[in-house]
Design a protein around this motif. Structure first.
Motif: not given
Ligand code: PBG
Length: 316
Positions: A98, A102, A110, A201, A228, A251
């Motif tokens: 990944d 963040c 992020c 996001q 996701k 995801y």
């Molecule tokens: C990092 C990231 C996140 C997740 C994956 N990469 C968290 C977010 O964006 O706050 C979430 C994965 C999950 O909830 O299983 N940016």
């Protein structure tokens, strides 16, 4: 006659690597998932591989966080060390990382903060540096999850410049500002210290916008695109599958996992059957790959003869 069947081959299993030694700490809101130090993670990776799961996705919890997330591109960072350890002990396992800020920034956003806001373009440089440092450590594929605009292009350019032409990019392309990420933020210790992630996001109410985001990422060089979360975004998975000819990943995020685990603990649902139904439906919607904390549990069921792919009890 079933149209959709699952296989352990469909799964990517997320792992959380932390600093220190001899650490294997269960994540409270995600039973069965752990924060693990580098020495423990290779062993865990071996177990994942032995279940027929071909790939893992690494997240790092660094010892030091700062404003610019410098541990993210430290050649001796936790993720860089974990890549080497896993590649050394389980060479057949495909290692994905990944790529995001963040987990490494003191403010938990992020990207980097200037005047109280996340700044897109200065963040691209850092993400590119992070991806290159993972490549140098031997990663097989990088997965940017930050949702800054232009980051796939920036990462592709940086990887190519360093000679890593063959390392593909799986982009978190349609990533929503979802409340289902709550447990993950406990796991990765990455809760934003102020504000939220809605400036980068996507709005859960938007469907057409997902296609725009995915199109940009493919144009910039994404090899696999991800949607996701998964369970409440099956329409998006289906739209992306129909509109583009690249592999689609989904995801199945932390909150989706925790809901099932909690209800099962209370005895309100049949955990295995619910899990298999969720995963089957994500695949039916059009996902080629599923990132899921259920990967090991589901693989165990799929590997068990006689095969009961719905997770029901096998009868002799
Ligand atoms: C990092 C990231 C996140 C997740 C994956 N990469 C968290 C977010 O964006 O706050 C979430 C994965 C999950 O909830 O299983 N940016």
């Amino acid at each position: 006659m079933r149209e959709t069947s699952l296989s352990p081959d469909d799964f990517i299993y997320p792992l959380f690597v932390t600093f220190g030694k001899n650490i294997r700490k269960e994540i409270k809101s995600m039973p069965g998932c752990y924060q693990e130090s580098v020495d423990k993670i290779a062993k865990h990776a071996k177990e994942v591989y032995s279940l027929g799961i071909p790939a893992v996705l690494l997240f790092g919890i660094p010892e030091h966080k700062d404003e610019i997330g410098s541990s993210a591109y430290d050649p001796h960072g936790v993720v860089q060390k974990a890549i080497r350890a896993i590649k050394d002990k389980v060479p057949g396992l495909y290692v994905i990382t990944d790529v995001c800020m963040c987990e490494y920034t003191s403010h938990g956003h992020c990207g980097i903060i200037q005047k109280g806001d996340v700044k897109n373009d200065p963040t691209l440089e850092l993400l590119a540096k992070e991806a290159v440092s993972h490549a140098k450590a031997g990663v097989d594929m990088v997965a940017p999850s930050d949702m800054m605009d232009g980051r796939v292009g920036a990462i592709r350019f940086a990887l190519d410049k360093e000679g890593f032409y063959e390392i593909p990019i799986m982009s978190y392309a349609a990533k929503y500002a979802s409340s289902f990420y709550g447990p993950f933020r406990e796991a990765a210790e990455s809760t934003p210290q102020f504000g939220d992630r809605r400036s980068y996001q996507m709005d859960p109410a938007n469907r057409r916008e997902a296609l725009k985001e995915v199109a940009f990422d493919i144009e910039e060089g994404a090899d696999i695109v991800m949607v996701k979360p998964a369970m409440t975004y099956l329409d998006i998975i289906s739209d992306v599958r129909d509109a583009f000819d690249v592999p689609v990943a989904a995801y199945n995020v932390s909150g989706e996992y925790s809901l099932v685990k909690a209800a099962a603990k209370l005895g309100w649902i049949d955990e295995n059957r619910v899990m298999m139904e969720i995963l089957t439906c994500i695949k039916r919607a059009g996902a080629d790959l599923i990132l899921t904390y259920f990967a090991k549990d589901a693989a165990k069921i799929l590997n068990e003869p006689p095969r009961r792919r719905d997770g029901g009890v096998s009868k002799k």
